[in-house]
Design an enzyme around this catalytic site. Structure first.
Site, PDB file in Angstrom:
ATOM      1  N   SER A 189       0.810  -1.195   0.000  1.00 17.41           N
ATOM      2  CA  SER A 189       0.000   0.000   0.000  1.00 17.41           C
ATOM      3  C   SER A 189       0.855   1.261   0.000  1.00 17.41           C
ATOM      4  CB  SER A 189      -0.943  -0.059   1.203  1.00 17.41           C
ATOM      5  OG  SER A 189      -1.968   0.865   1.070  1.00 17.41           O
ATOM      6  N   ASP A 356     -10.005  -5.300  -4.526  1.00 19.52           N
ATOM      7  CA  ASP A 356      -9.401  -4.194  -3.775  1.00 19.52           C
ATOM      8  C   ASP A 356     -10.062  -2.881  -4.165  1.00 19.52           C
ATOM      9  OD1 ASP A 356      -7.733  -2.337  -2.507  1.00 19.52           O
ATOM     10  OD2 ASP A 356      -5.938  -3.533  -2.875  1.00 19.52           O
ATOM     11  N   HIS A 389      -7.696  -5.446  -0.234  1.00 18.88           N
ATOM     12  CA  HIS A 389      -6.480  -4.718   0.123  1.00 18.88           C
ATOM     13  C   HIS A 389      -5.641  -5.385   1.210  1.00 18.88           C
ATOM     14  CE1 HIS A 389      -4.214  -1.054  -0.497  1.00 18.88           C
ATOM     15  NE2 HIS A 389      -4.102  -0.896   0.807  1.00 18.88           N
TER      16      HIS A 389
END
Length: 413
Positions: A189, A356, A389
């Site tokens: 991320s 995601d 995610h």
């Protein structure tokens, strides 16, 4: 439920882990200091008790040795860095060092939260890699500074620009100096955005890395599907907090809870499953790993991420007026990061999820278009259709789905 409530503030992931790299240029000539604490020796008074707890509670408790290190960035932040030098068997690492960089609202515990068979840091150590866990400024293991304290507003005067320009190069330089080897990098991320920014602007970073494996890659953000995150960005959540004088963004604070409650009351925003509303529906997370305390970040960091969502660009922090931008950058608008400036022969692995809602498949497609001239044998792309995610760092099957291919990739470089 306890897990859902515990993660609620992470909702502040208004750009949670994902929204997640500045002017790296010559200013990334940083210096580091070697402060080491091996738990088989007497502790050093320069190591924070929080770091000591990291090793004892999350690493040694699972049968691994652990060292504490500290790194000083060029702009004076004192960052915690943990090292797992050997696997559970006690055999010394015979493969290159690997630096693991977490995302927003998280810290190095990201990589050791699951069991040894499911956590990337332990898996790498057991497979012969020398593992290093980074902790970005502002997190509980990296709250030191040479002249400031977290109570000073100036301590929080940074965004991911500075994480890419100072923190990441400092970690890389330190590990390189300690081991004498070039490094494999893994980011999740925000940790991927830091890498994209650094690699696009600082040759000194790429020269010390063997490769980069980027999980849930964050670069372009204006096509994210999370309505909750979009609402937060367009309602200037970060800006509101900043002007209220809350320079440190504390996810569990009363002020944050109130603002997030206001967002959840907007028509069309469904907060019944707050985690899924931000990250997408994670398929493979054990609920026992979710109930964790989110880490602080700078409110300015969230403002910067919100700017990316609203503008659809990867640019340096926008000060909001032409005069201040001119003062900082010599031009009225912030300079863009050029993804095509990443060296075409630098080995990259991008792994992203079909579910995601932060690292959206359409935004990843825009990124891949920017990388279209990358040498084909140096770019590996993996789409995991049912992953959202957090599956990439918390999924109970990520060892087989993501980490085995990742180690195969490392083996080629």
């Amino acid at each position: 439920m306890a897990g859902a409530i515990g993660i609620l503030p992470i909702i502040v992931a208004i750009i949670i882990f994902s929204i997640i790299p500045s002017e790296i240029e010559a200013r990334t000539k940083l210096y580091t200091t070697a402060v080491v604490h091996d738990h088989h020796e007497n502790p050093t008074n320069t190591i924070s008790p929080f770091q000591d707890d990291f090793c004892k509670s999350t690493v040694e408790s699972k049968g691994y040795s652990c060292q504490q290190h500290q790194v000083i960035t060029e702009d004076g932040y004192i960052l915690g860095l943990q090292r797992i030098p050997v696997g559970r068997s006690g055999k010394q690492a015979d493969k290159p060092p690997v630096l693991l960089q977490h995302g927003i609202f998280s810290d190095g515990v990201t990589w050791v939260r699951n069991s040894p068979e499911e956590s990337l840091a332990f898996i790498l150590a057991d497979n012969g890699y020398d593992v290093w866990l980074a902790n970005s400024r502002g997190t509980v293991y990296s709250r030191g500074h040479q002249s400031l304290t977290p109570n000073d507003p100036d301590y929080w005067n940074w965004s991911w620009d500075e994480l890419a320009a100072y923190d990441l190069p400092a970690f890389i330089q330190y590990v390189h100096d300690q081991t004498g080897e070039n490094i494999h990098y893994v980011g999740h991320s925000l940790g991927t955005l830091m890498a994209f920014a650094a690699l696009s602007e600082d040759d000194n970073v790429s020269s010390k890395l063997r490769s980069a494996a980027l999980l849930s890659p964050i670069a372009y953000l204006n096509q994210i599907r999370s309505l909750l995150t979009k609402a937060a960005a367009y309602l200037f959540l970060g800006d509101q907090l900043y002007w209220l004088g809350l320079h440190e963004f504390i996810p569990k604070s009363q002020e944050v809870s109130k603002l997030l409650g206001n967002i959840c009351s907007k028509p069309g925003i469904n907060c019944s499953d707050i985690l899924a509303a931000f990250t997408g529906l994670n398929c493979c997370i054990n609920s026992s790993t979710i109930d964790v305390d989110p880490q602080s970040t700078a409110t300015r960091n969230l403002i910067h991420l919100a700017q990316m969502i609203r503008k659809g660009t990867i640019a340096k922090y926008d000060y909001g007026n032409a005069d201040e931008n001119m003062k900082q950058y010599g031009k009225p608008t912030p300079p863009l990061y050029n993804m095509s400036s990443i060296p075409n022969n630098f080995p990259l692995l991008l792994s992203y999820g079909g579910k995601d809602e932060l690292s959206d498949v359409n935004d990843v497609s825009v990124l891949l278009e920017k990388l279209k001239d990358h040498e084909q044998d140096k770019l590996v792309v993996q789409l995991v259709e049912n992953y959202a995610h957090l599956d990439f760092v918390m999924g109970d099957n990520a060892n087989k789905v993501v980490y085995n291919p990742l180690m195969d990739f490392f083996g080629l470089h």
